[in-house]
Motif scaffolding. Structure first.
Motif, PDB file in Angstrom:
ATOM      1  N   LEU A 264       0.789  -1.217   0.000  1.00 60.25           N
ATOM      2  CA  LEU A 264       0.000   0.000   0.000  1.00 60.25           C
ATOM      3  C   LEU A 264       0.827   1.275   0.000  1.00 60.25           C
ATOM      4  CD1 LEU A 264      -2.804  -1.113   2.450  1.00 60.25           C
ATOM      5  CD2 LEU A 264      -2.853  -1.066  -0.042  1.00 60.25           C
ATOM      6  N   ALA A 265       2.115   1.199   0.233  1.00 64.75           N
ATOM      7  CA  ALA A 265       2.938   2.401   0.276  1.00 64.75           C
ATOM      8  C   ALA A 265       3.014   3.080  -1.090  1.00 64.75           C
ATOM      9  CB  ALA A 265       4.332   2.073   0.777  1.00 64.75           C
ATOM     10  N   LYS A 266       3.043   2.315  -2.163  1.00 63.94           N
ATOM     11  CA  LYS A 266       3.188   2.895  -3.501  1.00 63.94           C
ATOM     12  C   LYS A 266       1.833   3.279  -4.101  1.00 63.94           C
ATOM     13  CE  LYS A 266       5.426   4.190  -7.124  1.00 63.94           C
ATOM     14  NZ  LYS A 266       6.006   5.499  -7.103  1.00 63.94           N
ATOM     15  N   VAL A 267       0.857   2.389  -4.032  1.00 61.01           N
ATOM     16  CA  VAL A 267      -0.479   2.656  -4.570  1.00 61.01           C
ATOM     17  C   VAL A 267      -1.484   2.332  -3.463  1.00 61.01           C
ATOM     18  CG1 VAL A 267      -2.140   2.172  -6.411  1.00 61.01           C
ATOM     19  CG2 VAL A 267       0.309   2.035  -6.888  1.00 61.01           C
ATOM     20  N   PRO A 268      -1.772   3.318  -2.613  1.00 64.33           N
ATOM     21  CA  PRO A 268      -2.647   3.032  -1.478  1.00 64.33           C
ATOM     22  C   PRO A 268      -4.118   2.868  -1.830  1.00 64.33           C
ATOM     23  CG  PRO A 268      -1.969   5.324  -1.478  1.00 64.33           C
ATOM     24  CD  PRO A 268      -1.217   4.657  -2.577  1.00 64.33           C
ATOM     25  N   PHE A 269      -4.532   3.281  -3.026  1.00 62.97           N
ATOM     26  CA  PHE A 269      -5.944   3.236  -3.378  1.00 62.97           C
ATOM     27  C   PHE A 269      -6.092   2.983  -4.867  1.00 62.97           C
ATOM     28  CE2 PHE A 269      -9.916   5.601  -4.464  1.00 62.97           C
ATOM     29  CZ  PHE A 269     -10.808   4.860  -3.708  1.00 62.97           C
ATOM     30  N   VAL A 270      -6.829   1.941  -5.227  1.00 59.86           N
ATOM     31  CA  VAL A 270      -7.125   1.650  -6.630  1.00 59.86           C
ATOM     32  C   VAL A 270      -8.537   1.092  -6.697  1.00 59.86           C
ATOM     33  CG1 VAL A 270      -6.091  -0.670  -6.560  1.00 59.86           C
ATOM     34  CG2 VAL A 270      -6.307   0.512  -8.743  1.00 59.86           C
ATOM     35  N   GLU A 271      -9.285   1.514  -7.721  1.00 60.62           N
ATOM     36  CA  GLU A 271     -10.658   1.053  -7.878  1.00 60.62           C
ATOM     37  C   GLU A 271     -11.049   1.010  -9.350  1.00 60.62           C
ATOM     38  OE1 GLU A 271     -13.369   3.751  -5.920  1.00 60.62           O
ATOM     39  OE2 GLU A 271     -12.680   5.464  -7.085  1.00 60.62           O
ATOM     40  N   LEU A 272     -12.026   0.193  -9.634  1.00 61.66           N
ATOM     41  CA  LEU A 272     -12.665   0.159 -10.941  1.00 61.66           C
ATOM     42  C   LEU A 272     -14.002   0.850 -10.729  1.00 61.66           C
ATOM     43  CD1 LEU A 272     -12.065  -3.610 -11.869  1.00 61.66           C
ATOM     44  CD2 LEU A 272     -10.554  -1.668 -12.258  1.00 61.66           C
ATOM     45  N   ALA A 273     -14.093   2.125 -11.112  1.00 66.31           N
ATOM     46  CA  ALA A 273     -15.302   2.895 -10.836  1.00 66.31           C
ATOM     47  C   ALA A 273     -15.432   4.041 -11.826  1.00 66.31           C
ATOM     48  CB  ALA A 273     -15.255   3.456  -9.412  1.00 66.31           C
ATOM     49  N   ASP A 274     -16.660   4.487 -11.997  1.00 68.04           N
ATOM     50  CA  ASP A 274     -16.946   5.649 -12.846  1.00 68.04           C
ATOM     51  C   ASP A 274     -16.423   5.470 -14.270  1.00 68.04           C
ATOM     52  OD1 ASP A 274     -18.005   6.840 -10.547  1.00 68.04           O
ATOM     53  OD2 ASP A 274     -16.095   7.805 -10.053  1.00 68.04           O
ATOM     54  N   GLY A 275     -16.374   4.238 -14.764  1.00 66.15           N
ATOM     55  CA  GLY A 275     -15.893   3.984 -16.117  1.00 66.15           C
ATOM     56  C   GLY A 275     -14.395   4.131 -16.274  1.00 66.15           C
ATOM     57  N   ARG A 276     -13.666   4.040 -15.155  1.00 65.10           N
ATOM     58  CA  ARG A 276     -12.212   4.179 -15.206  1.00 65.10           C
ATOM     59  C   ARG A 276     -11.553   3.234 -14.215  1.00 65.10           C
ATOM     60  NH1 ARG A 276     -13.836   9.688 -15.077  1.00 65.10           N
ATOM     61  NH2 ARG A 276     -13.430   9.823 -12.863  1.00 65.10           N
ATOM     62  N   VAL A 277     -10.328   2.854 -14.526  1.00 66.00           N
ATOM     63  CA  VAL A 277      -9.435   2.291 -13.517  1.00 66.00           C
ATOM     64  C   VAL A 277      -8.756   3.519 -12.946  1.00 66.00           C
ATOM     65  CG1 VAL A 277      -7.409   0.862 -13.089  1.00 66.00           C
ATOM     66  CG2 VAL A 277      -9.077   0.150 -14.798  1.00 66.00           C
TER      67      VAL A 277
ATOM     68  N   VAL B 185      -4.914   6.379  -6.399  1.00 65.78           N
ATOM     69  CA  VAL B 185      -3.931   7.311  -5.853  1.00 65.78           C
ATOM     70  C   VAL B 185      -2.581   6.609  -5.818  1.00 65.78           C
ATOM     71  CG1 VAL B 185      -3.277   8.629  -3.801  1.00 65.78           C
ATOM     72  CG2 VAL B 185      -5.674   8.528  -4.503  1.00 65.78           C
ATOM     73  N   VAL B 186      -1.565   7.286  -6.347  1.00 67.95           N
ATOM     74  CA  VAL B 186      -0.208   6.735  -6.423  1.00 67.95           C
ATOM     75  C   VAL B 186       0.731   7.694  -5.702  1.00 67.95           C
ATOM     76  CG1 VAL B 186       1.635   5.976  -7.979  1.00 67.95           C
ATOM     77  CG2 VAL B 186      -0.764   5.695  -8.668  1.00 67.95           C
ATOM     78  N   SER B 187       1.553   7.168  -4.825  1.00 69.49           N
ATOM     79  CA  SER B 187       2.510   7.996  -4.084  1.00 69.49           C
ATOM     80  C   SER B 187       3.605   8.503  -5.004  1.00 69.49           C
ATOM     81  CB  SER B 187       3.141   7.187  -2.950  1.00 69.49           C
ATOM     82  OG  SER B 187       2.156   6.744  -2.059  1.00 69.49           O
ATOM     83  N   SER B 188       4.082   9.697  -4.704  1.00 70.01           N
ATOM     84  CA  SER B 188       5.193  10.268  -5.446  1.00 70.01           C
ATOM     85  C   SER B 188       6.471   9.551  -5.034  1.00 70.01           C
ATOM     86  CB  SER B 188       5.318  11.763  -5.128  1.00 70.01           C
ATOM     87  OG  SER B 188       6.532  12.271  -5.626  1.00 70.01           O
ATOM     88  N   GLY B 189       7.361   9.344  -5.963  1.00 65.69           N
ATOM     89  CA  GLY B 189       8.630   8.720  -5.640  1.00 65.69           C
ATOM     90  C   GLY B 189       9.621   9.698  -5.038  1.00 65.69           C
ATOM     91  N   SER B 190       9.360  11.014  -5.198  1.00 65.27           N
ATOM     92  CA  SER B 190      10.336  12.002  -4.753  1.00 65.27           C
ATOM     93  C   SER B 190       9.884  12.854  -3.574  1.00 65.27           C
ATOM     94  CB  SER B 190      10.687  12.929  -5.925  1.00 65.27           C
ATOM     95  OG  SER B 190       9.515  13.576  -6.388  1.00 65.27           O
ATOM     96  N   ASP B 191       8.586  12.953  -3.322  1.00 63.99           N
ATOM     97  CA  ASP B 191       8.081  13.818  -2.255  1.00 63.99           C
ATOM     98  C   ASP B 191       7.029  13.067  -1.456  1.00 63.99           C
ATOM     99  OD1 ASP B 191       7.006  15.780  -0.625  1.00 63.99           O
ATOM    100  OD2 ASP B 191       6.632  17.208  -2.245  1.00 63.99           O
ATOM    101  N   ILE B 192       7.304  12.814  -0.187  1.00 58.56           N
ATOM    102  CA  ILE B 192       6.402  12.030   0.647  1.00 58.56           C
ATOM    103  C   ILE B 192       5.042  12.712   0.836  1.00 58.56           C
ATOM    104  CG2 ILE B 192       7.162  12.965   2.868  1.00 58.56           C
ATOM    105  CD1 ILE B 192       7.020   9.981   3.857  1.00 58.56           C
ATOM    106  N   ALA B 193       4.989  14.034   0.687  1.00 62.31           N
ATOM    107  CA  ALA B 193       3.738  14.773   0.873  1.00 62.31           C
ATOM    108  C   ALA B 193       2.905  14.861  -0.409  1.00 62.31           C
ATOM    109  CB  ALA B 193       4.039  16.172   1.384  1.00 62.31           C
ATOM    110  N   ARG B 194       3.402  14.327  -1.524  1.00 60.69           N
ATOM    111  CA  ARG B 194       2.698  14.457  -2.793  1.00 60.69           C
ATOM    112  C   ARG B 194       2.175  13.104  -3.244  1.00 60.69           C
ATOM    113  NH1 ARG B 194       6.473  16.615  -6.676  1.00 60.69           N
ATOM    114  NH2 ARG B 194       6.097  18.540  -5.577  1.00 60.69           N
TER     115      ARG B 194
END
Length: 164
Positions: free
Chosen positions: A25-38, A41-50
């Protein structure tokens, strides 16, 4: 139809699909198949706050990636996906399985092929606010103290231990 099947149809719970493999979950904490899209939320590799909100539309394989405050991702170039979209697809396949994600995106993935290579991708910005808001709502549940009393918003979730 036997009586067990009829009983299951009358049950007030929904059958859960098990995840295909454990996720990091550290890299991609949230993934869903919804609203006609995959989408997720994906964590930034360079900024922990982004974090980045990335998505791929099922209808025309439109790629979208922006920060949580709607700044466009610098790595998304037209129909060429950025690393965030690649990570999103990899995690979606881990959580839902290749067949289910491919069906959702309406593509056929050849044996041994990669899902991203099967898309006819285009660049199509999508609003990030709805996905990010859903992610934050899920995070809020982690802050609740442990309890065995029901949470009204989660009443629709399937009960554990229910068998068919």
């Amino acid at each position: 139809m036997d009586s067990a099947e009829r009983e299951w149809e009358r049950a007030s719970v929904v059958q859960m699909l098990p995840i295909v493999a454990p996720r990091k979950l550290a890299k991609v904490p949230f993934v869903e198949l919804a609203d006609g899209r995959v989408q997720g939320v994906v964590s930034s590799g360079s900024d922990i706050a982004r974090v980045y909100v990335s998505s791929i539309s099922a209808q025309n394989h439109g790629l979208s990636c922006s920060t949580n405050n709607n700044r466009p991702c610098g790595g998304l170039r037209g129909s060429y996906p950025c690393k965030h979209i690649g990570a999103l697809i990899d995690e979606a396949v881990l959580q839902y399985g290749l067949d289910r994600v491919a069906r959702y995106l309406r593509v056929e993935v050849p044996e041994g092929g990669h899902l991203m290579n099967s898309l006819a991708a285009t660049h199509e910005p999508a609003p990030a606010a709805v996905v990010f808001s859903r992610f934050l709502r899920h995070l809020a549940y982690l802050e609740l103290p442990g309890s065995s009393t029901p949470i009204p918003e989660l009443q629709w979730f399937p009960a554990t231990g229910v068998t068919r």
